[in-house]
Motif scaffolding. Structure first.
Motif, PDB file in Angstrom:
ATOM      1  N   SER A 180       0.852  -1.180   0.000  1.00 45.90           N
ATOM      2  CA  SER A 180       0.000   0.000   0.000  1.00 45.90           C
ATOM      3  C   SER A 180       0.893   1.237   0.000  1.00 45.90           C
ATOM      4  N   PHE A 181       0.268   2.419   0.065  1.00 43.07           N
ATOM      5  CA  PHE A 181       1.041   3.648   0.144  1.00 43.07           C
ATOM      6  C   PHE A 181       1.839   3.704   1.440  1.00 43.07           C
ATOM      7  N   ALA A 182       1.313   3.071   2.484  1.00 39.09           N
ATOM      8  CA  ALA A 182       2.003   3.068   3.774  1.00 39.09           C
ATOM      9  C   ALA A 182       3.212   2.141   3.769  1.00 39.09           C
ATOM     10  N   THR A 183       3.126   1.040   3.014  1.00 40.86           N
ATOM     11  CA  THR A 183       4.242   0.088   2.893  1.00 40.86           C
ATOM     12  C   THR A 183       4.511  -0.139   1.410  1.00 40.86           C
ATOM     13  N   PRO A 184       5.168   0.817   0.754  1.00 37.07           N
ATOM     14  CA  PRO A 184       5.338   0.741  -0.701  1.00 37.07           C
ATOM     15  C   PRO A 184       6.436  -0.208  -1.162  1.00 37.07           C
ATOM     16  N   ILE A 185       7.260  -0.718  -0.236  1.00 33.81           N
ATOM     17  CA  ILE A 185       8.294  -1.690  -0.582  1.00 33.81           C
ATOM     18  C   ILE A 185       8.004  -2.982   0.170  1.00 33.81           C
ATOM     19  N   VAL A 186       7.860  -4.072  -0.570  1.00 33.52           N
ATOM     20  CA  VAL A 186       7.481  -5.335   0.048  1.00 33.52           C
ATOM     21  C   VAL A 186       8.370  -6.463  -0.460  1.00 33.52           C
ATOM     22  N   ASN A 187       8.867  -7.269   0.466  1.00 33.18           N
ATOM     23  CA  ASN A 187       9.556  -8.512   0.141  1.00 33.18           C
ATOM     24  C   ASN A 187       8.648  -9.660   0.551  1.00 33.18           C
ATOM     25  N   ALA A 188       8.450 -10.614  -0.341  1.00 35.03           N
ATOM     26  CA  ALA A 188       7.556 -11.730  -0.046  1.00 35.03           C
ATOM     27  C   ALA A 188       8.075 -12.991  -0.726  1.00 35.03           C
ATOM     28  N   MET A 189       7.400 -14.085  -0.458  1.00 37.72           N
ATOM     29  CA  MET A 189       7.777 -15.369  -1.043  1.00 37.72           C
ATOM     30  C   MET A 189       6.510 -16.122  -1.435  1.00 37.72           C
ATOM     31  N   THR A 190       6.520 -16.704  -2.625  1.00 37.60           N
ATOM     32  CA  THR A 190       5.374 -17.463  -3.096  1.00 37.60           C
ATOM     33  C   THR A 190       5.343 -18.836  -2.439  1.00 37.60           C
ATOM     34  N   SER A 191       4.249 -19.554  -2.636  1.00 35.65           N
ATOM     35  CA  SER A 191       4.126 -20.903  -2.076  1.00 35.65           C
ATOM     36  C   SER A 191       5.134 -21.858  -2.690  1.00 35.65           C
ATOM     37  N   GLU A 192       5.640 -21.537  -3.902  1.00 38.40           N
ATOM     38  CA  GLU A 192       6.650 -22.378  -4.544  1.00 38.40           C
ATOM     39  C   GLU A 192       8.071 -22.053  -4.077  1.00 38.40           C
ATOM     40  N   GLY A 193       8.208 -20.979  -3.273  1.00 37.50           N
ATOM     41  CA  GLY A 193       9.520 -20.609  -2.772  1.00 37.50           C
ATOM     42  C   GLY A 193      10.219 -19.528  -3.565  1.00 37.50           C
ATOM     43  N   HIS A 194       9.528 -18.882  -4.520  1.00 37.83           N
ATOM     44  CA  HIS A 194      10.128 -17.809  -5.304  1.00 37.83           C
ATOM     45  C   HIS A 194      10.121 -16.504  -4.498  1.00 37.83           C
ATOM     46  N   ARG A 195      11.187 -15.733  -4.605  1.00 33.45           N
ATOM     47  CA  ARG A 195      11.318 -14.479  -3.870  1.00 33.45           C
ATOM     48  C   ARG A 195      10.791 -13.317  -4.709  1.00 33.45           C
ATOM     49  N   ILE A 196      10.004 -12.452  -4.061  1.00 36.69           N
ATOM     50  CA  ILE A 196       9.393 -11.312  -4.748  1.00 36.69           C
ATOM     51  C   ILE A 196       9.765 -10.024  -4.024  1.00 36.69           C
ATOM     52  N   ILE A 197      10.134  -9.020  -4.789  1.00 37.47           N
ATOM     53  CA  ILE A 197      10.280  -7.665  -4.261  1.00 37.47           C
ATOM     54  C   ILE A 197       9.498  -6.729  -5.170  1.00 37.47           C
ATOM     55  N   ALA A 198       8.660  -5.908  -4.566  1.00 33.91           N
ATOM     56  CA  ALA A 198       7.799  -5.013  -5.340  1.00 33.91           C
ATOM     57  C   ALA A 198       7.825  -3.622  -4.731  1.00 33.91           C
ATOM     58  N   THR A 199       7.747  -2.614  -5.594  1.00 35.94           N
ATOM     59  CA  THR A 199       7.536  -1.244  -5.146  1.00 35.94           C
ATOM     60  C   THR A 199       6.189  -0.801  -5.681  1.00 35.94           C
ATOM     61  N   TYR A 200       5.482  -0.014  -4.881  1.00 38.80           N
ATOM     62  CA  TYR A 200       4.100   0.333  -5.211  1.00 38.80           C
ATOM     63  C   TYR A 200       3.955   1.824  -5.508  1.00 38.80           C
ATOM     64  N   GLU A 201       3.277   2.089  -6.631  1.00 35.64           N
ATOM     65  CA  GLU A 201       2.972   3.456  -7.061  1.00 35.64           C
ATOM     66  C   GLU A 201       4.251   4.291  -7.209  1.00 35.64           C
ATOM     67  N   ARG A 202       4.158   5.589  -6.974  1.00 32.58           N
ATOM     68  CA  ARG A 202       5.275   6.501  -7.215  1.00 32.58           C
ATOM     69  C   ARG A 202       5.977   6.905  -5.918  1.00 32.58           C
ATOM     70  N   GLU A 203       5.718   6.147  -4.845  1.00 31.55           N
ATOM     71  CA  GLU A 203       6.277   6.537  -3.556  1.00 31.55           C
ATOM     72  C   GLU A 203       7.794   6.404  -3.509  1.00 31.55           C
ATOM     73  N   VAL A 204       8.326   5.345  -4.128  1.00 29.36           N
ATOM     74  CA  VAL A 204       9.767   5.096  -4.067  1.00 29.36           C
ATOM     75  C   VAL A 204      10.392   4.894  -5.441  1.00 29.36           C
ATOM     76  N   SER A 205       9.590   4.790  -6.488  1.00 28.96           N
ATOM     77  CA  SER A 205      10.125   4.558  -7.828  1.00 28.96           C
ATOM     78  C   SER A 205       9.284   5.295  -8.859  1.00 28.96           C
ATOM     79  N   LEU A 206       9.949   5.809  -9.870  1.00 29.01           N
ATOM     80  CA  LEU A 206       9.273   6.515 -10.956  1.00 29.01           C
ATOM     81  C   LEU A 206       9.479   5.742 -12.258  1.00 29.01           C
ATOM     82  N   PRO A 207       8.453   5.711 -13.126  1.00 29.25           N
ATOM     83  CA  PRO A 207       7.186   6.446 -13.045  1.00 29.25           C
ATOM     84  C   PRO A 207       6.088   5.734 -12.270  1.00 29.25           C
ATOM     85  N   GLY A 208       6.397   4.596 -11.633  1.00 28.85           N
ATOM     86  CA  GLY A 208       5.374   3.892 -10.886  1.00 28.85           C
ATOM     87  C   GLY A 208       5.897   2.583 -10.331  1.00 28.85           C
TER      88      GLY A 208
END
Length: 286
Positions: free
Chosen positions: A202-230
């Motif tokens: 969300s806007f409150a937590t725009p950087i997230v590290n997670a892991m899928t059920s298969e064990g794959h690692r995910i890092i995501a940035t949300y909207e324009r809070e920390v990365s441009l253009p989105g």
């Protein structure tokens, strides 16, 4: 229906004839995104199947995805079924076999809407896209199921999704024919992906590290809070069977002398530091 061509360009597919689909096709709230590749006149160096889809690797560093074709009538049915599933589908934990649940639901809706003939003629592609978008990873499903890929990267919404292939490392990043196209679609996809992992973005937590059920690692940035253009997304995929020291020797990642030395250090419980750039194999070596 949106088709992504060989270079990721979008084309609108309009109906060539009217189809009578009462109730189920009136102003659908869901659309399907499929990918079509026609590698005519392109130097294809490898091709293989991933489920019902097909992948083409070109000499120019492209990873082209071709999924089952969906007719205009079948697209209208898909939109209606997705809307109904969204409103009435039971939680996944209550379904012992989600695939069978979707298949049964598809036939029940076909009988209720009097479109059994259309469903029967298009059952395989309908089943493919419903399972892909409900149970799978949506428009990135082929990439997530391709065990030959080690990384999937989305730098921005208006650029082709990139992948790193285990067998074609000389290309570094291969450009796919998959493009999100809009910030809204990428944001929505990231939110759904995080929900599948049990995390939240969300806007409150725009950087997230997670892991899928298969064990794959995910890092995501949300909207324009920390990365441009989105928003951005990176998925590091791991093999189903972890590499052993034998695999590393066979593929040339280590020679016999270095492997024996590391084995000696581990037996002696020595400390060490493994340093390398992104994707160089640090975690694999560990």
């Amino acid at each position: 229906m949106k088709l992504f061509g060989i270079f990721g360009s979008k084309k609108d597919c309009t109906a060539t004839k009217s189809c009578k689909l009462p109730k189920i096709c009136n102003e659908p709230n869901f659309d399907v995104i499929s990918h079509a590749a026609f590698p005519v006149g392109v130097d294809v160096i490898d091709s293989y199947g991933v489920g019902d889809a097909c992948v083409f690797i070109t000499r120019h560093g492209q990873y082209l995805v071709s999924e089952p074709a969906l007719s205009v009538e079948a697209h209208a049915v898909y939109s209606g079924i997705m809307q109904q599933l969204f409103m009435s589908m039971e939680p996944m934990m209550k379904n012992g076999n989600p695939v069978s649940y979707i298949e049964k639901y598809l036939w029940e809706e076909a009988r209720q809407q009097a479109i059994a003939d259309i469903v029967s003629n298009n059952f395989r592609p309908l089943r493919y896209y419903l399972i892909r978008d409900v149970l799978g990873y949506g428009i990135l499903d082929v990439l997530m199921k391709d065990e030959k890929l080690e990384e999937v990267t989305v730098e921005r919404f208006d650029r082709n999704v990139g992948v790193i292939h285990r067998q074609f490392g000389e290309f570094n990043i291969l450009d796919t024919n998959i493009v999100f196209g809009t910030t809204e679609l990428l944001n929505s996809y990231i939110q759904k992906l995080m929900q599948k992992t049990g995390a939240g973005v969300s806007f409150a937590t725009p950087i997230v590290n997670a892991m899928t059920s298969e064990g794959h690692r995910i890092i995501a940035t949300y909207e324009r809070e920390v990365s441009l253009p989105g928003s951005t997304l990176d998925i590091r995929k791991f093999t189903r069977d972890p590499y052993t020291i034998v695999h590393l020797l066979e593929c040339g990642a280590l020679n016999n002398l270095v492997a024996a030395y590391m084995w000696f250090l581990l037996d002696a419980k020595s400390f060490g530091l493994i340093v390398g750039e992104t994707g160089s194999g640090k975690t694999t070596l560990l």
